[in-house]
Design a protein around this motif. Sequence first.
Motif, PDB file in Angstrom:
ATOM      1  N   SER A   6       0.829  -1.197   0.000  1.00 19.40           N
ATOM      2  CA  SER A   6       0.000   0.000   0.000  1.00 19.40           C
ATOM      3  C   SER A   6       0.874   1.261   0.000  1.00 19.40           C
ATOM      4  N   VAL A   7       1.912   1.256   0.812  1.00 18.67           N
ATOM      5  CA  VAL A   7       2.835   2.395   0.844  1.00 18.67           C
ATOM      6  C   VAL A   7       3.493   2.564  -0.527  1.00 18.67           C
ATOM      7  N   ALA A   8       3.953   1.465  -1.107  1.00 19.32           N
ATOM      8  CA  ALA A   8       4.618   1.528  -2.410  1.00 19.32           C
ATOM      9  C   ALA A   8       3.661   2.021  -3.503  1.00 19.32           C
ATOM     10  N   MET A   9       2.428   1.527  -3.517  1.00 18.48           N
ATOM     11  CA  MET A   9       1.458   1.986  -4.518  1.00 18.48           C
ATOM     12  C   MET A   9       1.163   3.471  -4.359  1.00 18.48           C
ATOM     13  N   GLY A  10       1.079   3.914  -3.120  1.00 15.42           N
ATOM     14  CA  GLY A  10       0.885   5.337  -2.876  1.00 15.42           C
ATOM     15  C   GLY A  10       2.033   6.159  -3.425  1.00 15.42           C
ATOM     16  N   LEU A  11       3.256   5.663  -3.244  1.00 16.88           N
ATOM     17  CA  LEU A  11       4.426   6.386  -3.747  1.00 16.88           C
ATOM     18  C   LEU A  11       4.502   6.351  -5.270  1.00 16.88           C
ATOM     19  N   VAL A  12       3.974   5.293  -5.881  1.00 24.02           N
ATOM     20  CA  VAL A  12       3.889   5.259  -7.349  1.00 24.02           C
ATOM     21  C   VAL A  12       2.996   6.400  -7.829  1.00 24.02           C
ATOM     22  N   LEU A  30      -4.032  11.504  -3.162  1.00 25.87           N
ATOM     23  CA  LEU A  30      -4.517  10.120  -3.217  1.00 25.87           C
ATOM     24  C   LEU A  30      -3.388   9.146  -2.872  1.00 25.87           C
ATOM     25  N   GLY A  31      -2.216   9.414  -3.403  1.00 23.09           N
ATOM     26  CA  GLY A  31      -1.061   8.584  -3.087  1.00 23.09           C
ATOM     27  C   GLY A  31      -0.727   8.604  -1.607  1.00 23.09           C
ATOM     28  N   TRP A  32      -0.782   9.789  -1.010  1.00 23.80           N
ATOM     29  CA  TRP A  32      -0.460   9.898   0.417  1.00 23.80           C
ATOM     30  C   TRP A  32      -1.512   9.208   1.280  1.00 23.80           C
ATOM     31  N   LEU A  33      -2.761   9.168   0.818  1.00 21.13           N
ATOM     32  CA  LEU A  33      -3.775   8.417   1.550  1.00 21.13           C
ATOM     33  C   LEU A  33      -3.441   6.923   1.557  1.00 21.13           C
ATOM     34  N   LEU A  34      -2.956   6.411   0.425  1.00 22.63           N
ATOM     35  CA  LEU A  34      -2.524   5.005   0.380  1.00 22.63           C
ATOM     36  C   LEU A  34      -1.322   4.762   1.285  1.00 22.63           C
ATOM     37  N   VAL A  35      -0.384   5.703   1.297  1.00 20.12           N
ATOM     38  CA  VAL A  35       0.790   5.578   2.174  1.00 20.12           C
ATOM     39  C   VAL A  35       0.331   5.518   3.631  1.00 20.12           C
ATOM     40  N   ILE A  36      -0.547   6.434   4.010  1.00 19.37           N
ATOM     41  CA  ILE A  36      -1.052   6.466   5.386  1.00 19.37           C
ATOM     42  C   ILE A  36      -1.793   5.178   5.724  1.00 19.37           C
ATOM     43  N   ASN A  37      -2.587   4.673   4.786  1.00 22.30           N
ATOM     44  CA  ASN A  37      -3.292   3.409   4.990  1.00 22.30           C
ATOM     45  C   ASN A  37      -2.305   2.276   5.257  1.00 22.30           C
ATOM     46  N   GLY A  38      -1.244   2.215   4.464  1.00 18.93           N
ATOM     47  CA  GLY A  38      -0.242   1.171   4.666  1.00 18.93           C
ATOM     48  C   GLY A  38       0.469   1.302   5.999  1.00 18.93           C
ATOM     49  N   LEU A  39       0.825   2.522   6.361  1.00 18.31           N
ATOM     50  CA  LEU A  39       1.511   2.737   7.641  1.00 18.31           C
ATOM     51  C   LEU A  39       0.623   2.365   8.821  1.00 18.31           C
ATOM     52  N   ARG A  40      -0.646   2.698   8.739  1.00 17.08           N
ATOM     53  CA  ARG A  40      -1.574   2.381   9.827  1.00 17.08           C
ATOM     54  C   ARG A  40      -1.759   0.879   9.990  1.00 17.08           C
ATOM     55  N   THR A  51       3.945   8.213  14.776  1.00 21.98           N
ATOM     56  CA  THR A  51       4.609   9.466  14.385  1.00 21.98           C
ATOM     57  C   THR A  51       4.685   9.561  12.867  1.00 21.98           C
ATOM     58  N   MET A  52       5.025   8.454  12.218  1.00 23.57           N
ATOM     59  CA  MET A  52       5.103   8.445  10.755  1.00 23.57           C
ATOM     60  C   MET A  52       3.732   8.745  10.140  1.00 23.57           C
ATOM     61  N   VAL A  53       2.687   8.185  10.724  1.00 22.22           N
ATOM     62  CA  VAL A  53       1.333   8.437  10.201  1.00 22.22           C
ATOM     63  C   VAL A  53       1.021   9.924  10.286  1.00 22.22           C
ATOM     64  N   TRP A  54       1.289  10.541  11.435  1.00 22.27           N
ATOM     65  CA  TRP A  54       0.984  11.970  11.590  1.00 22.27           C
ATOM     66  C   TRP A  54       1.833  12.838  10.672  1.00 22.27           C
ATOM     67  N   LEU A  55       3.091  12.488  10.490  1.00 19.96           N
ATOM     68  CA  LEU A  55       3.934  13.254   9.567  1.00 19.96           C
ATOM     69  C   LEU A  55       3.417  13.117   8.131  1.00 19.96           C
ATOM     70  N   CYS A  56       2.958  11.933   7.778  1.00 18.47           N
ATOM     71  CA  CYS A  56       2.399  11.748   6.432  1.00 18.47           C
ATOM     72  C   CYS A  56       1.088  12.505   6.270  1.00 18.47           C
ATOM     73  N   VAL A  57       0.329  12.665   7.337  1.00 14.64           N
ATOM     74  CA  VAL A  57      -0.875  13.491   7.264  1.00 14.64           C
ATOM     75  C   VAL A  57      -0.486  14.937   6.956  1.00 14.64           C
ATOM     76  N   LEU A  58       0.586  15.424   7.572  1.00 12.71           N
ATOM     77  CA  LEU A  58       1.062  16.781   7.278  1.00 12.71           C
ATOM     78  C   LEU A  58       1.518  16.896   5.822  1.00 12.71           C
ATOM     79  N   VAL A  59       2.222  15.879   5.339  1.00 10.92           N
ATOM     80  CA  VAL A  59       2.659  15.881   3.941  1.00 10.92           C
ATOM     81  C   VAL A  59       1.433  15.817   3.021  1.00 10.92           C
ATOM     82  N   LEU A  60       0.419  15.081   3.421  1.00  9.82           N
ATOM     83  CA  LEU A  60      -0.838  15.027   2.664  1.00  9.82           C
ATOM     84  C   LEU A  60      -1.445  16.426   2.530  1.00  9.82           C
TER      85      LEU A  60
END
Length: 179
Positions: A6-12, A30-40, A51-60
Amino acid sequence: MKPLQSVAMGLVIVAITARLGGYDALPDPLGWLLVINGLRRLPVAYRQRSTMVWLCVLVLVVSVVLWFPETGTWLDDHDASLRWAANLPQALVLAWFAHTLAGQAVLTDARAARWLRTTATLITVTAMAPVLVFGGGIGALEVPSYVLAALALLMLIWLLFGYSGRVWASREATSADVR
């Protein structure tokens, strides 16, 4: 789908740009939502997971702002280094994620940990390269730094897909499998 897939697909999705009318048809948010889903979905035992999830929310949030063509045009019109500054959080989060993931792998998969640390280092170097390009006035490094940044992101995506089936990367990993 496995967490690292999920993280990889988000980064694609983040890596690919398909402009239609100025907008990206594959929006980075949309990609960052997939990344967050994978991290969660990573095991709770993973250090820094929340912490990674919250940082990715900021990047989102930043990616939502950058999705609008007017924002990119404004950044480019004012100073090229502003575009770099706007994308810096994304690069630093990815470098930290690769480094943290390497820390999880090191106990059972030293080779994977080395590859992930190498990728984290490459992402960090490319995140800092604009300091030399824009701040140091070394314009000859601009294109190579963009190429290296793209290759480092592709390397991370490749590794995430490749390592998604490893025990230390599975959702069912126990605290004995991760540090």
